[in-house]
Design a protein around this motif. Structure first.
Motif, PDB file in Angstrom:
ATOM      1  N   ALA A   1       0.848  -1.194   0.000  1.00 51.79           N
ATOM      2  CA  ALA A   1       0.000   0.000   0.000  1.00 51.79           C
ATOM      3  C   ALA A   1       0.879   1.237   0.000  1.00 51.79           C
ATOM      4  O   ALA A   1       2.104   1.157   0.176  1.00 51.79           O
ATOM      5  N   TRP A   2       0.246   2.376  -0.196  1.00 49.96           N
ATOM      6  CA  TRP A   2       0.929   3.633   0.091  1.00 49.96           C
ATOM      7  C   TRP A   2       1.245   3.653   1.588  1.00 49.96           C
ATOM      8  O   TRP A   2       0.542   3.031   2.376  1.00 49.96           O
ATOM      9  N   ARG A   3       2.295   4.344   1.978  1.00 52.38           N
ATOM     10  CA  ARG A   3       2.851   4.172   3.336  1.00 52.38           C
ATOM     11  C   ARG A   3       1.923   4.654   4.453  1.00 52.38           C
ATOM     12  O   ARG A   3       2.076   4.242   5.611  1.00 52.38           O
ATOM     13  N   VAL A   4       0.997   5.544   4.152  1.00 53.01           N
ATOM     14  CA  VAL A   4       0.047   6.001   5.174  1.00 53.01           C
ATOM     15  C   VAL A   4      -1.373   5.879   4.636  1.00 53.01           C
ATOM     16  O   VAL A   4      -1.621   6.119   3.442  1.00 53.01           O
ATOM     17  N   PRO A   5      -2.323   5.448   5.488  1.00 50.99           N
ATOM     18  CA  PRO A   5      -2.093   4.979   6.864  1.00 50.99           C
ATOM     19  C   PRO A   5      -1.652   3.517   6.866  1.00 50.99           C
ATOM     20  O   PRO A   5      -2.011   2.759   5.959  1.00 50.99           O
ATOM     21  N   TRP A   6      -0.866   3.129   7.832  1.00 47.51           N
ATOM     22  CA  TRP A   6      -0.453   1.733   7.969  1.00 47.51           C
ATOM     23  C   TRP A   6      -0.370   1.408   9.446  1.00 47.51           C
ATOM     24  O   TRP A   6      -0.112   2.289  10.270  1.00 47.51           O
ATOM     25  N   SER A   7      -0.606   0.151   9.792  1.00 40.91           N
ATOM     26  CA  SER A   7      -0.618  -0.253  11.202  1.00 40.91           C
ATOM     27  C   SER A   7      -0.381  -1.754  11.277  1.00 40.91           C
ATOM     28  O   SER A   7      -0.380  -2.457  10.261  1.00 40.91           O
TER      29      SER A   7
ATOM     30  N   PRO B   1       8.782  -3.357  -4.714  1.00 37.92           N
ATOM     31  CA  PRO B   1       9.016  -2.166  -3.892  1.00 37.92           C
ATOM     32  C   PRO B   1       8.961  -0.891  -4.742  1.00 37.92           C
ATOM     33  O   PRO B   1       9.409  -0.896  -5.895  1.00 37.92           O
ATOM     34  N   GLU B   2       8.411   0.167  -4.167  1.00 38.88           N
ATOM     35  CA  GLU B   2       8.256   1.415  -4.918  1.00 38.88           C
ATOM     36  C   GLU B   2       8.386   2.603  -3.967  1.00 38.88           C
ATOM     37  O   GLU B   2       7.908   2.543  -2.831  1.00 38.88           O
ATOM     38  N   PRO B   3       9.036   3.670  -4.399  1.00 35.49           N
ATOM     39  CA  PRO B   3       9.225   4.841  -3.526  1.00 35.49           C
ATOM     40  C   PRO B   3       7.909   5.351  -2.949  1.00 35.49           C
ATOM     41  O   PRO B   3       6.930   5.532  -3.667  1.00 35.49           O
ATOM     42  N   GLY B   4       7.901   5.557  -1.632  1.00 41.80           N
ATOM     43  CA  GLY B   4       6.741   6.112  -0.964  1.00 41.80           C
ATOM     44  C   GLY B   4       5.759   5.101  -0.430  1.00 41.80           C
ATOM     45  O   GLY B   4       4.842   5.461   0.311  1.00 41.80           O
ATOM     46  N   CYS B   5       5.933   3.829  -0.781  1.00 40.30           N
ATOM     47  CA  CYS B   5       4.994   2.798  -0.348  1.00 40.30           C
ATOM     48  C   CYS B   5       5.453   2.146   0.959  1.00 40.30           C
ATOM     49  O   CYS B   5       6.534   2.446   1.473  1.00 40.30           O
ATOM     50  N   VAL B   6       4.633   1.247   1.480  1.00 39.82           N
ATOM     51  CA  VAL B   6       4.989   0.553   2.722  1.00 39.82           C
ATOM     52  C   VAL B   6       6.317  -0.174   2.549  1.00 39.82           C
ATOM     53  O   VAL B   6       7.187  -0.138   3.437  1.00 39.82           O
ATOM     54  N   LEU B   7       6.486  -0.831   1.422  1.00 42.40           N
ATOM     55  CA  LEU B   7       7.750  -1.489   1.089  1.00 42.40           C
ATOM     56  C   LEU B   7       8.401  -0.680  -0.023  1.00 42.40           C
ATOM     57  O   LEU B   7       8.049  -0.825  -1.193  1.00 42.40           O
TER      58      LEU B   7
ATOM     59  N   GLN C   1      13.221  -3.513   3.426  1.00 47.63           N
ATOM     60  CA  GLN C   1      11.845  -3.651   3.904  1.00 47.63           C
ATOM     61  C   GLN C   1      11.150  -4.817   3.218  1.00 47.63           C
ATOM     62  O   GLN C   1      10.445  -5.613   3.852  1.00 47.63           O
ATOM     63  N   ALA C   2      11.327  -4.914   1.900  1.00 51.32           N
ATOM     64  CA  ALA C   2      10.696  -5.996   1.155  1.00 51.32           C
ATOM     65  C   ALA C   2      11.246  -7.353   1.577  1.00 51.32           C
ATOM     66  O   ALA C   2      10.506  -8.335   1.718  1.00 51.32           O
TER      67      ALA C   2
END
Length: 383
Positions: free
Chosen positions: A143-149, A184-190, A195-196
């Protein structure tokens, strides 16, 4: 195009058909009869690989209508095209002028993302050539990095576990092996390889090629993040993470961001419809080039835009072709290929040609450049 690696296995090279996107079956077939056919003829190869993309409505239709799937299969056959990989990242056919972070929706916490991916698995299992070792599907880095939990992360893990079970059932039913490539892609959760690697460790393979879920390795994304290829590949090897598929392109770099003409040239690249994330060497980043004024400008910038490798960028910009070369050497230059699927990513080129003929000519030029590199690494053209 197909190549024979020195270990005897086949390596596939094609291009991402997002460059001529279609919202329905008629449009998808028109792209095959038009641009894709012209690219194959320009390259003068017996078979050309195309990485197809389907919006969710078309994926659903193809997965549930044998007649529709047969129409697509016939179009591939008459144009001497083959499909070993699909792009499962964009979910919808966007007609809006600005897409932004919506390209990452629905994400892996939404059941619709799971349903869409399962449809793609079913479609690719039917399109995959009989002699292909496996098929691959690119997907979101969650996902996009926000929101994440933690709760959202658990939901994503459960969804991937369902995909893994569906992949096993599909292989048992059809004899076709389909694999998922998390990109993995810039700005995403991974967004970074580390991270990936950590997230994919639950799907790690004790030996190469054993995992149904692995990494989608994008040479542009790696370069944008200023990640070192050697260090990245070492990390993947130690963690047992398979590279299921590799996307091949360069990113634009501005060595001296204090050069105002260079900033203007950078802002003209890529497709403003999508985010064009900018990263500063050893520094922070911003989510779009329009926000780059927030960066210090004391070190080089790289931007998330997939630019051609067969043509130089206008000075003072340069492409990260050296990163691509290093990655290709590691991916397929050794005793065994780390992946068997290579795809040229061309759909965000600057100044996209207006006619199919010119577009086909440029895509063929890009593939010719990549073919030359693969031949130089000792691979042999086999189709």
């Amino acid at each position: 195009m197909r190549f024979r690696h020195r270990d005897g296995s086949a390596v596939h090279l094609g291009y991402c058909a997002n460059v001529h996107p279609a919202g329905d079956l008629d449009g998808a077939i028109a792209g095959l009869d038009g641009c894709a056919s012209l690219v194959r003829k320009e390259l003068d190869v017996p078979v050309l690989g195309v990485g197809l993309w389907f919006p969710s409505t078309l994926a659903d239709r193809l997965a549930n209508s044998p007649a529709a799937l047969n129409r697509l299969r016939r179009a591939l056959g008459r144009n001497q095209l083959e499909v070993v990989t699909l792009n499962g990242i964009p979910h919808s056919f966007f007609t809006e002028e600005i897409v932004g972070t919506r390209v990452y929706c629905p994400d892996w916490t939404d059941p619709e993302r799971l349903r869409y991916t399962l449809d793609l698995v079913d479609v690719l299992a039917e399109l995959l050539p009989d002699d292909a070792a496996y098929g691959s599907i690119s997907t979101l880095p969650l996902a996009w990095r926000v929101p994440w939990s933690k709760a959202r992360n658990a939901a994503a893990q459960e969804a991937f576990d369902q995909v893994e079970r569906h992949l096993a059932r599909t292989e048992a039913r059809t004899g076709r092996r389909i694999r998922i490539a998390v990109e993995p892609e810039p700005g995403c959760v991974l967004e970074m390889l580390g991270q990936a690697t950590a997230w994919l460790s639950r799907y790690a393979s004790p030996y190469a090629g054993g995992s149904a879920i692995g990494l989608g390795f994008d040479t542009c994304h790696l370069a944008v993040q200023f990640e070192e290829p050697d260090r990245g590949f070492e990390m993947l090897w130690r963690a047992g993470i398979d590279v299921v598929k590799a996307q091949l392109s360069a990113a634009p770099q501005l060595a001296d961001p204090s050069d105002y003409s260079g900033r203007r040239a950078l802002a003209k690249l890529g497709d403003p419809k999508y985010l064009r994330q900018v990263r500063e060497w050893c520094g922070p980043g911003v989510d779009d080039v329009d926000l780059a004024y927030q960066l210090s400008g004391h070190a080089a910038w790289r931007m998330h835009a997939h630019v051609p490798v067969h043509k130089a960028l206008p000075p003072p910009l340069t492409g990260t072709n050296g990163v691509l070369d290093d990655c290709l050497n590691r991916l397929v230059g050794g005793g065994h290929p780390l992946t068997h699927h290579l795809e040229s990513e061309v759909y965000t080129w600057p100044h996209m040609p207006r006619t199919q003929e010119k577009l086909a000519e440029r895509i063929a030029g890009e593939l010719c450049c990549l073919r030359k590199h693969l031949l130089g690494l000792g691979l042999e053209a086999s189709g």
